[in-house]
Design a protein around this motif. Structure first.
Motif, PDB file in Angstrom:
ATOM      1  N   VAL B  71     -23.605   7.247 -11.455  1.00  0.00           N
ATOM      2  CA  VAL B  71     -23.146   6.151 -12.322  1.00  0.00           C
ATOM      3  C   VAL B  71     -22.192   5.243 -11.557  1.00  0.00           C
ATOM      4  N   LYS B  72     -22.061   4.041 -12.073  1.00  0.00           N
ATOM      5  CA  LYS B  72     -21.130   3.096 -11.450  1.00  0.00           C
ATOM      6  C   LYS B  72     -19.723   3.343 -11.975  1.00  0.00           C
ATOM      7  N   VAL B  73     -18.774   3.312 -11.069  1.00  0.00           N
ATOM      8  CA  VAL B  73     -17.399   3.635 -11.441  1.00  0.00           C
ATOM      9  C   VAL B  73     -16.466   2.545 -10.913  1.00  0.00           C
ATOM     10  N   ALA B  74     -15.534   2.145 -11.774  1.00  0.00           N
ATOM     11  CA  ALA B  74     -14.517   1.173 -11.366  1.00  0.00           C
ATOM     12  C   ALA B  74     -13.315   1.949 -10.846  1.00  0.00           C
ATOM     13  N   VAL B  75     -12.901   1.644  -9.628  1.00  0.00           N
ATOM     14  CA  VAL B  75     -11.786   2.370  -9.018  1.00  0.00           C
ATOM     15  C   VAL B  75     -10.628   1.402  -8.785  1.00  0.00           C
ATOM     16  N   THR B  76      -9.458   1.793  -9.251  1.00  0.00           N
ATOM     17  CA  THR B  76      -8.261   0.939  -9.103  1.00  0.00           C
ATOM     18  C   THR B  76      -7.067   1.834  -8.800  1.00  0.00           C
ATOM     19  N   PRO B  77      -6.044   1.280  -8.182  1.00  0.00           N
ATOM     20  CA  PRO B  77      -4.880   2.119  -7.881  1.00  0.00           C
ATOM     21  C   PRO B  77      -4.083   2.485  -9.132  1.00  0.00           C
ATOM     22  N   GLY B  79      -5.214   1.928 -12.641  1.00  0.00           N
ATOM     23  CA  GLY B  79      -5.953   1.855 -13.900  1.00  0.00           C
ATOM     24  C   GLY B  79      -6.113   0.423 -14.373  1.00  0.00           C
ATOM     25  N   ASN B  80      -5.985  -0.518 -13.445  1.00  0.00           N
ATOM     26  CA  ASN B  80      -5.955  -1.933 -13.800  1.00  0.00           C
ATOM     27  C   ASN B  80      -7.214  -2.687 -13.350  1.00  0.00           C
ATOM     28  N   ALA B  81      -8.326  -2.314 -13.940  1.00  0.00           N
ATOM     29  CA  ALA B  81      -9.564  -3.060 -13.671  1.00  0.00           C
ATOM     30  C   ALA B  81      -9.512  -4.404 -14.389  1.00  0.00           C
ATOM     31  N   ASP B  82     -10.009  -5.449 -13.782  1.00  0.00           N
ATOM     32  CA  ASP B  82     -10.022  -6.776 -14.403  1.00  0.00           C
ATOM     33  C   ASP B  82      -8.637  -7.155 -14.901  1.00  0.00           C
ATOM     34  N   ALA B  83      -7.690  -7.161 -14.027  1.00  0.00           N
ATOM     35  CA  ALA B  83      -6.303  -7.378 -14.456  1.00  0.00           C
ATOM     36  C   ALA B  83      -5.569  -8.298 -13.489  1.00  0.00           C
ATOM     37  N   VAL B  84      -4.424  -8.775 -13.982  1.00  0.00           N
ATOM     38  CA  VAL B  84      -3.600  -9.656 -13.164  1.00  0.00           C
ATOM     39  C   VAL B  84      -2.746  -8.805 -12.226  1.00  0.00           C
ATOM     40  N   VAL B  85      -2.762  -9.135 -10.952  1.00  0.00           N
ATOM     41  CA  VAL B  85      -1.942  -8.417  -9.977  1.00  0.00           C
ATOM     42  C   VAL B  85      -1.024  -9.430  -9.293  1.00  0.00           C
ATOM     43  N   LYS B  86       0.248  -9.047  -9.222  1.00  0.00           N
ATOM     44  CA  LYS B  86       1.212  -9.929  -8.547  1.00  0.00           C
ATOM     45  C   LYS B  86       1.193  -9.598  -7.063  1.00  0.00           C
ATOM     46  N   GLN B  87       0.955 -10.606  -6.252  1.00  0.00           N
ATOM     47  CA  GLN B  87       0.944 -10.423  -4.802  1.00  0.00           C
ATOM     48  C   GLN B  87       2.370 -10.357  -4.274  1.00  0.00           C
ATOM     49  N   GLN B  88       2.490  -9.954  -3.025  1.00  0.00           N
ATOM     50  CA  GLN B  88       3.837  -9.853  -2.463  1.00  0.00           C
ATOM     51  C   GLN B  88       4.575 -11.190  -2.457  1.00  0.00           C
ATOM     52  N   ASP B  89       3.833 -12.267  -2.308  1.00  0.00           N
ATOM     53  CA  ASP B  89       4.485 -13.589  -2.328  1.00  0.00           C
ATOM     54  C   ASP B  89       4.754 -14.081  -3.750  1.00  0.00           C
ATOM     55  N   GLY B  90       4.535 -13.204  -4.734  1.00  0.00           N
ATOM     56  CA  GLY B  90       4.828 -13.565  -6.120  1.00  0.00           C
ATOM     57  C   GLY B  90       3.676 -14.230  -6.845  1.00  0.00           C
ATOM     58  N   SER B  91       2.638 -14.618  -6.125  1.00  0.00           N
ATOM     59  CA  SER B  91       1.525 -15.309  -6.778  1.00  0.00           C
ATOM     60  C   SER B  91       0.649 -14.306  -7.529  1.00  0.00           C
ATOM     61  N   PHE B  94      -6.347 -12.583 -10.226  1.00  0.00           N
ATOM     62  CA  PHE B  94      -7.155 -11.813 -11.169  1.00  0.00           C
ATOM     63  C   PHE B  94      -8.044 -10.874 -10.359  1.00  0.00           C
ATOM     64  N   VAL B  95      -7.764  -9.577 -10.485  1.00  0.00           N
ATOM     65  CA  VAL B  95      -8.387  -8.619  -9.571  1.00  0.00           C
ATOM     66  C   VAL B  95      -9.406  -7.732 -10.287  1.00  0.00           C
ATOM     67  N   GLU B  96     -10.584  -7.708  -9.728  1.00  0.00           N
ATOM     68  CA  GLU B  96     -11.621  -6.821 -10.243  1.00  0.00           C
ATOM     69  C   GLU B  96     -11.581  -5.503  -9.474  1.00  0.00           C
ATOM     70  N   PRO B  97     -12.147  -4.462 -10.065  1.00  0.00           N
ATOM     71  CA  PRO B  97     -12.027  -3.145  -9.437  1.00  0.00           C
ATOM     72  C   PRO B  97     -12.944  -2.980  -8.218  1.00  0.00           C
ATOM     73  N   TYR B  98     -12.607  -2.009  -7.434  1.00  0.00           N
ATOM     74  CA  TYR B  98     -13.524  -1.533  -6.410  1.00  0.00           C
ATOM     75  C   TYR B  98     -14.617  -0.765  -7.132  1.00  0.00           C
ATOM     76  N   TYR B 216     -10.409  -5.262  -5.544  1.00  0.00           N
ATOM     77  CA  TYR B 216      -9.882  -4.143  -4.758  1.00  0.00           C
ATOM     78  C   TYR B 216     -10.926  -3.681  -3.751  1.00  0.00           C
ATOM     79  N   ALA B 217     -10.459  -3.372  -2.543  1.00  0.00           N
ATOM     80  CA  ALA B 217     -11.360  -2.843  -1.523  1.00  0.00           C
ATOM     81  C   ALA B 217     -10.593  -1.800  -0.724  1.00  0.00           C
ATOM     82  N   PRO B 218     -11.297  -0.812  -0.203  1.00  0.00           N
ATOM     83  CA  PRO B 218     -10.619   0.230   0.577  1.00  0.00           C
ATOM     84  C   PRO B 218     -10.005  -0.395   1.832  1.00  0.00           C
ATOM     85  N   THR B 219      -8.870   0.127   2.247  1.00  0.00           N
ATOM     86  CA  THR B 219      -8.255  -0.382   3.481  1.00  0.00           C
ATOM     87  C   THR B 219      -9.146  -0.036   4.666  1.00  0.00           C
ATOM     88  N   ALA B 220      -8.999  -0.822   5.674  1.00  0.00           N
ATOM     89  CA  ALA B 220      -9.830  -0.611   6.866  1.00  0.00           C
ATOM     90  C   ALA B 220      -9.533   0.742   7.513  1.00  0.00           C
TER      91      ALA B 220
END
Ligand code: AKG
Ligand code: AKG
Lengths: 351, 351
Positions: B71-77, B79-91, B94-98, B216-220
């Motif tokens: 099955v397809k699974v949404a993975v987030t750090p 639990g915030n799929a399809d949610a607003v994420v504040k970046q380090q620069d404050g901006s 809208f982030v979709e899940p991995y 969201y994407a896995p880190t390199a």
């Protein structure tokens, strides 16, 4: 806000038909409710052909049933009860009719004999148009001839008709553009009615303007001959009395009294023949003219059901009014008053 | 326009209850349609207690039915799929899940074992939340356990469900505030869901803002241990891609990201217990959190029925959006895009 308002009207038109639905037969409560929910009109042709009223009502029958009874009659010089009248100084006044009480039979004689508009005709126009549930009052003798409710409307709306009214007049009366806070089932019995309908979102088109009120009254010095005897002139209410918001744009004279949005209106037109039924949804603007039947009169009935003020419909329409008012293009409409024409005084807080 | 907008919201509240109606039993099509017409939610407690899903679905049963299926699974750090994420620069983004594809049984293991939020828990959160009619797709094995339609909804809306979805996750997932262009019948099977609901007219409160999209994407360079392996970071879509309007006000953090209208909002809250059903009307904003049931997971179903774009509802909501946009208080919302959160991309023209 011009874009938002234009967009509202054009989006509505894109998503809704530009004709009135015609149903083959009376709807089920659920089907009816789908129209109520969408706030969209429909016509059912020949829906009332089994009603006693449809089958029996002719001038003789009506006279007999109403023998000795008197009724309230609206008298106007031009068939313009509850209408905008331009004064000699160019100012507009919302004028209510002169009201008389007349023997039913003489009233009907007058209606029948004055139906055709002669060019030089100066006779006043008479229209029985009390909208106070008159079938349970002055016309109670006719109650056995009509259903006391429209079954699918009663079931869908979970209420009995709040008012059932009879309308009796001739070609010379026109009901000018206005709206009512009621769900309306309108039934044609004799003659024709010609409806022009505008959805509530076309409020920005109709140029609702606060006008002083007036009322037709006989002149102090009645003239010599019969035609002139009843000569009426506008008596203004005193300065202090509250002004009423009135739609001063007329879809049939589309280039006068316009707002910048009037050209976006898309009036729907339908003629009711004898036996036809119209669902006229709450808050739709309607203008109504008429053509006499065989015996020189027009007779119709209507059932008013309370509209639902909850949900988003009422508050949404208020919002349109407020935005138009704040834009300031056409007088400032307060949201606590929302009526014009026949509906004046029907605003929710006054019920 | 500030007055008009405030007045819209307060008038709506004056005319509508500040609680969600509770029905004793499933409604008739007509009763249901009354709610659709008013665009008002209701709950029917214990409406699904005869469903096979309600009676049979436990972890063992689900695993057995889905043996060998992935099955397809949404993975987030967080639990915030399809949610607003504040970046380090404050901006804000809208982030979709991995999105991963996993063996159903291992996915369910993961969900069950990670339900409780430990303070130092750095494990990613997994949620099966594909909303693409997944019960006719990856979860088709469960179809025999549920009605293929909600009969009163099908009859009233004159259509079959456009999508039936299964939602499977745990306490750690939160669906952030958004709206959908669907009539939604939501059915709780295991665990609880906590809904916070706002009517469409509260659009001016939710601070819809055009945000860039990310995913969201896995880190390199994956880390050493299991908890860290899946470490995710936000990958922004390229600059040129269209921004999406997102509600950035959170009714549970009511003093942040406000508009001047947020204080007027009156969020309705309801918790669905196992077997409960919610009618979530089209275009209502909803935020959903959850509490795991006995076996450490939460499972729900929902039936999406096409909403009606005709009548005045859609065009009226567009109008509110346009007025708010033209007022300019909170970014400029074009009327051709109207979605946020899970609904992004569901705007009418894209269907
Ligand atoms: O029949 C007419 O003249 C007007 C009818 C009307 O305005 C109504 O039924 O609300
Ligand atoms: O259950 C959830 O997490 C969200 C449900 C939802 O957004 C929906 O049914 O539209």
């Amino acid at each position: 806000m011009e874009n938002a308002i234009s967009n509202l009207i054009t989006t509505y038109h894109e998503l809704n038909a530009s004709v009135i639905d015609q149903l083959d037969e009376e709807p089920s409560p659920l089907t009816f409710f789908r129209y109520v929910a969408k706030n969209r009109p429909f016509v059912v042709r020949q829906a009332a052909t089994e009603w006693k009223a449809y089958n029996e009502w002719n001038a003789g029958y009506l006279r007999k049933k109403m023998e000795g009874e008197s009724v309230k009659v609206a008298v106007t010089p031009l068939g313009n009860a509850d209408a905008v009248v331009k004064q000699q100084d160019g100012s507009l006044v919302f004028v209510e009719p002169y009201e008389t009480t007349e023997d039913f039979s003489s009233f009907l004689d007058y209606v029948q004999s004055s139906s055709t508009k002669g060019a030089g005709d100066t006779k006043n126009v008479k229209y029985a148009q009390t909208q106070n549930d008159n079938l349970h009052d002055e016309y109670a003798n006719f109650l056995p001839d009509i259903p006391k409710d429209i079954p699918w409307a009663r079931i869908a709306l979970e209420s009995h008709a709040d008012a059932v009214n009879l309308w009796l007049g001739n070609d010379r009366s026109i009901t000018s553009l206005h709206k009512d806070n009621y769900e309306n089932i309108y039934v044609q019995i004799r003659g024709q009615k010609h409806f022009t309908l505008l959805p509530p979102c076309e409020m920005p088109c109709v140029n609702e303007t606060f006008l002083p009120r007036g009322r037709y009254a006989p002149t102090a010095h009645p003239g010599r001959n019969e035609e002139e005897e009843g000569r009426l002139q506008v008596a203004l209410e005193n300065e202090a009395s509250e002004k009423v918001p009135v739609a001063i744009w007329d879809p049939d004279v589309a280039d006068q009294n316009t707002t910048r949005y009037s050209y976006l209106a898309n009036p729907l037109r339908v003629t009711l023949e004898e036996g036809d039924m119209l669902y006229l949804p709450a808050m739709w603007y309607h203008k109504v003219s008429q053509t006499a039947g065989e015996e020189g009169f027009v007779c119709a009935l209507n059932y008013w059901y309370d509209m639902d003020f909850s949900g988003h419909f009422w508050s949404g329409n208020n919002f349109v009014r407020d935005v138009v008012g704040e834009e300031g293009g056409q007088g400032s409409m307060g949201s606590s008053v929302g009526m014009s024409g026949k509906g004046a005084g029907e605003a929710r807080e006054e019920k």
